[in-house]
Design a protein around this motif. Structure first.
Motif, mmCIF file in Angstrom:
data_model
loop_
_atom_site.group_PDB
_atom_site.id
_atom_site.type_symbol
_atom_site.label_atom_id
_atom_site.label_comp_id
_atom_site.label_asym_id
_atom_site.label_seq_id
_atom_site.Cartn_x
_atom_site.Cartn_y
_atom_site.Cartn_z
ATOM 1 N N ARG A 1 0.827 -1.220 0.000
ATOM 2 C CA ARG A 1 0.000 0.000 0.000
ATOM 3 C C ARG A 1 0.857 1.264 0.000
ATOM 4 N NH1 ARG A 1 -4.327 1.496 1.725
ATOM 5 N NH2 ARG A 1 -4.040 1.615 3.959
ATOM 6 N N VAL A 17 2.994 2.215 2.117
ATOM 7 C CA VAL A 17 3.295 2.759 3.442
ATOM 8 C C VAL A 17 3.323 1.608 4.443
ATOM 9 C CG1 VAL A 17 0.854 3.205 3.892
ATOM 10 C CG2 VAL A 17 2.553 4.447 5.182
ATOM 11 N N PRO A 68 2.139 0.632 7.924
ATOM 12 C CA PRO A 68 1.169 1.165 8.874
ATOM 13 C C PRO A 68 1.701 1.195 10.317
ATOM 14 C CG PRO A 68 0.541 -1.055 8.215
ATOM 15 C CD PRO A 68 1.719 -0.665 7.368
ATOM 16 N N MET A 69 2.736 0.444 10.601
ATOM 17 C CA MET A 69 3.291 0.448 11.958
ATOM 18 C C MET A 69 4.162 1.672 12.193
ATOM 19 S SD MET A 69 2.301 -2.278 13.587
ATOM 20 C CE MET A 69 3.488 -2.967 14.739
ATOM 21 N N HIS A 70 4.931 2.071 11.168
ATOM 22 C CA HIS A 70 5.910 3.131 11.369
ATOM 23 C C HIS A 70 5.574 4.419 10.629
ATOM 24 C CE1 HIS A 70 8.055 -0.728 12.106
ATOM 25 N NE2 HIS A 70 8.424 -0.055 13.181
ATOM 26 N N GLY A 71 4.567 4.387 9.770
ATOM 27 C CA GLY A 71 4.203 5.604 9.048
ATOM 28 C C GLY A 71 5.299 6.077 8.106
ATOM 29 N N GLN A 119 -7.962 3.786 6.474
ATOM 30 C CA GLN A 119 -6.744 3.442 5.737
ATOM 31 C C GLN A 119 -5.746 4.597 5.733
ATOM 32 O OE1 GLN A 119 -7.401 1.733 1.905
ATOM 33 N NE2 GLN A 119 -9.010 0.382 2.628
ATOM 34 N N ASP A 161 -2.800 5.006 8.155
ATOM 35 C CA ASP A 161 -1.506 4.363 7.950
ATOM 36 C C ASP A 161 -0.412 5.406 7.708
ATOM 37 O OD1 ASP A 161 -2.797 1.989 8.202
ATOM 38 O OD2 ASP A 161 -2.506 1.320 6.146
ATOM 39 N N ALA A 162 -0.803 6.541 7.122
ATOM 40 C CA ALA A 162 0.177 7.585 6.811
ATOM 41 C C ALA A 162 0.704 8.262 8.073
ATOM 42 C CB ALA A 162 -0.447 8.621 5.881
ATOM 43 N N VAL A 163 -0.030 8.112 9.173
ATOM 44 C CA VAL A 163 0.371 8.752 10.433
ATOM 45 C C VAL A 163 1.409 7.892 11.158
ATOM 46 C CG1 VAL A 163 -0.458 9.536 12.695
ATOM 47 C CG2 VAL A 163 -1.866 9.877 10.658
ATOM 48 N N GLY A 164 1.309 6.563 10.980
ATOM 49 C CA GLY A 164 2.112 5.640 11.775
ATOM 50 C C GLY A 164 1.478 5.489 13.140
ATOM 51 N N PRO A 165 0.240 4.919 13.179
ATOM 52 C CA PRO A 165 -0.539 4.958 14.425
ATOM 53 C C PRO A 165 -0.166 3.847 15.405
ATOM 54 C CG PRO A 165 -1.837 3.969 12.705
ATOM 55 C CD PRO A 165 -0.514 4.296 12.083
#
Lengths: 161, 356
Positions: free
Chosen positions: A63, A65, A67-70, B69, B72-76
Motif C-alpha cells: 500500500r 506505506v 502502517p506500523m511506522h508511518g 486506511q 496508515d500515513a500517520v504511523g498509528p
C-alpha cells in the motif's frame, strides 16, 4: 399526525408509507503507485509485496506505506506463489451471484513464504474436513492466455504438490 | 475586547499542503509525505503528539471507512488518540483546538484530503442534501450555486461584473500566491465576461477549480508553540455557525451563519491584514466579504483561494494553512480564515490568527 390538520383536498387521501430514492454514483478506481505495480505484476503471474525500511516486514498487497511506522515502503519484493494457511472458515451457504462456488467452500488467510501479513483466498482441491491451519498451499493460476492485471488470476489455493 | 478569550493559547506551527488537477495516488500516498513534512518542519514525532484529527468524505472516495486506511500515513503505533470528522479539515482543526482548550494535550496533528477526480463531484455533492425532498431530484452543485447566484443578481446584491472581478483577482493572486493553482494568470474581468454561460448565470470562471490534494497542520500550545516555531500563528478565536439544511427556508441572498460567526469571533473590533475565504464560486467572494463585514483595506485571498484550486474536504483547512504561512513568514500580523461546508454556504467556520 395528531395536531396537524391537512387541507381539505388532502383529507382522506392514501398516506405516503414510504419513498424510494435510489442513489448511484460512478467512480474510476485509481490504484495509486504501490497497488498499480502489484496489479501489473499479476499479468506475469507474479505476486509483489513491499518491505518496510524500519523493521523489514513485508506487506502484501503493498500500500506504499508501513502502517506500523508511518514511513514509505519503496522497495518491492517478489513473493513466491506458495505459503502456509492461517485461519480458515468453511462456508455452507451460497454467496448471491457466485453460482460458480461449489458448497461447501473454504476461505482462508494465506501467509506467503517471506510475507509478514496474510491475505484472503479460496482453498480448493481438498476435502474441507481435512483443511488444517499451517498446511502448505500453492496458487492455482488461470490459464496463461486468460491472465489479466487482476488478483483474480489466482483462482484458488491448493495443497502444495 | 473580543467575544471570548481562549483558555489556552494554541498556534498553527507547521503546514504542508499540495494540490493538482488530478493526482494518481491513493489518499494514503498523498498524505504520507505531507504529514511527515509538517512534523519534520518543527522536529516533532508522532509519540509527542497527543491528538490526531482528520477530515475527509467516504462519498468522495467512493469507499466506506476510507479514512481508516489513511491513518496508515500517520504511523498509528503504538496506539494514538485519534478522531475523524466527515467534514472539511477546518472542523478537524476545531475539534483539536477544543481538545487543547481542555488542557489535555499540547500538540496535535490535523490533516484532511480529497480526491474528486475519480468521480463527478457536482453529483456527489447532491448526496449531502436532505434525503426526502431535495436529494431525489439530484440538483447538482452547479445548479444550486446558479440558483443562489440568480437570486443575488436579481435582488441587486451583486453584479456579474463583481463575479468576474473576483475570478480575475483570484487568478492574478495565484501567480505568486499558490504554486499549486490549477488556474492562474493575468486576465481582465471584461475578457472573462465574454465567455459563454456554463450554468446560466454562471460562466466557467465562476465555477470551482477542482483539484485533488491534501494538507497537514501541526498545532501546539503555549510554550511548546514558541519552542517549535519562531513566529507561531496564534488562534485567537474560532467559531462555527450553521444555517438550515433545508434550502427552501433560507434567505440565500445573505449568509446569516457567517455573519453570526463573525460576531462571535469579534471580527468588527479586530483588524485583519488579510482574509482567506473558502469561496468555491466567484459570487461567494463579494457575498462573504459583506457577510463578514470586511473593509476595503483587507487583502482577500492572497493565495487565490478556492477559485484557483478547490479541494473538497481540504479547501477550508487550506485557507487556515495559507493564512498561517503568511504569519509564519512575517508577511501578515493578523488574518481571518474562513471555511464552509454544506450546500450554498450552509455552514461557516471562522478562525482568527495573529502573530506575536
Amino acid at each position: 399526525m395528531s395536531g396537524i390538520t391537512l387541507p381539505e383536498k388532502l383529507q382522506g387521501v392514501e398516506l405516503v408509507q414510504s419513498v424510494r430514492t435510489p442513489i448511484r454514483l460512478t467512480y474510476d478506481f485509481i490504484p495509486g503507485r504501490a497497488a498499480q505495480a502489484y496489479l501489473r505484476a499479476f499479468a506475469d503471474k507474479k505476486i509483489l509485496g513491499q518491505r518496510c525500511p524500519v523493521d523489514g516486514a513485508v506487506y502484501v498487497p503493498p500500500r506504499g506505506v508501513c502502517p506500523m511506522h508511518g514511513v514509505a515502503t519503496d522497495e518491492f519484493v517478489e513473493l513466491p506463489d506458495r505459503g502456509r494457511l492461517g485461519s480458515f472458515c468453511v462456508t455452507r451457504v451460497p454467496i448471491p451471484g457466485r453460482k460458480d462456488l461449489e458448497l461447501p467452500y473454504v476461505s482462508a488467510w494465506i501467509l506467503l513464504d517471506g510475507a509478514d501479513i496474510g491475505f484472503l483466498g479460496l482453498v480448493t482441491g481438498i476435502d474441507p474436513a481435512r483443511v488444517e491451519m499451517g498446511m502448505r498451499v500453492q496458487a492455482k493460476w488461470k490459464p496463461d492466455d486468460e491472465l489479466t492485471m487482476s488478483a483474480e488470476n489466482i483462482l484458488s489455493w491448493e495443497p502444495e504438490a | 475586547m473580543s467575544a471570548y478569550e481562549p483558555a489556552v493559547d494554541v498556534a498553527v506551527v507547521a503546514v504542508a499542503q499540495t494540490q493538482a488537477a488530478a493526482i494518481s495516488l491513493t489518499e494514503v500516498e498523498i498524505m504520507l509525505p505531507l504529514i511527515n513534512a509538517a512534523r519534520d518542519a518543527v522536529g516533532i514525532t508522532q509519540d509527542r503528539i497527543g491528538f490526531t484529527c482528520s477530515g475527509s468524505s467516504d462519498f468522495l472516495a467512493g469507499q466506506a471507512f476510507s479514512f481508516v486506511q489513511s491513518l496508515d500515513a500517520v504511523g498509528p503505533y503504538p496506539c494514538i488518540s485519534e478522531s475523524h470528522v466527515e467534514m472539511d479539515g477546518a472542523w478537524a482543526l476545531y475539534e483539536a483546538w477544543v481538545k487543547m482548550q481542555l488542557g489535555e494535550v499540547d500538540a496535535a496533528l490535523v490533516f484532511s484530503y480529497g480526491r474528486s477526480s475519480p468521480g463527478s463531484l457536482r453529483d456527489v455533492l447532491a448526496t449531502q442534501l436532505d434525503p426526502y425532498y431535495l436529494a431525489p431530484l439530484w440538483p447538482d452543485a452547479f445548479a444550486l450555486a446558479g440558483i443562489q447566484a440568480r437570486l443575488l443578481l436579481e435582488s441587486g446584491v451583486i453584479t456579474e461584473a463583481e463575479m468576474a472581478e473576483a475570478a480575475a483577482a483570484a487568478r492574478t493572486a495565484a501567480v505568486t500566491g499558490n504554486p499549486d493553482a490549477v488556474r492562474s494568470g493575468e486576465v481582465s474581468a471584461e475578457e472573462l465576461l465574454r465567455a459563454p454561460y456554463v450554468a446560466d448565470p454562471l460562466r466557467a470562471h465562476d465555477l470551482p477549480a477542482a483539484a485533488d490534494g491534501g494538507v497537514a497542520v501541526i498545532l501546539a500550545a503555549g510554550d511548546l508553540a514558541r519552542e517549535l516555531c519562531e513566529r507561531p500563528a496564534w488562534i485567537r478565536a474560532v467559531d462555527h455557525r450553521i444555517d438550515s439544511h433545508q434550502l427552501g427556508v433560507r434567505d440565500l441572498t445573505s449568509v446569516s451563519s457567517a455573519s453570526a460567526a463573525a460576531e462571535r469571533v469579534g471580527a468588527a473590533s479586530r483588524s485583519f491584514d488579510l482574509a482567506e475565504l473558502h469561496a468555491s464560486f466567484s459570487f461567494e467572494v463579494p457575498l462573504l466579504r459583506r457577510a463578514l463585514g470586511l473593509g476595503a483595506d483587507v487583502s482577500v485571498n492572497p493565495s487565490g483561494g478556492a477559485l484557483v484550486a478547490d479541494t473538497m474536504m481540504a479547501s477550508g483547512l487550506m485557507r487556515i494553512a495559507h493564512a498561517a504561512e503568511r504569519i509564519h513568514r512575517g508577511e501578515a500580523g493578523s488574518a481571518l480564515a474562513h471555511a464552509t461546508s454544506g450546500p450554498c454556504l450552509q455552514q461557516n467556520l471562522l478562525c482568527v490568527l495573529e502573530g506575536d
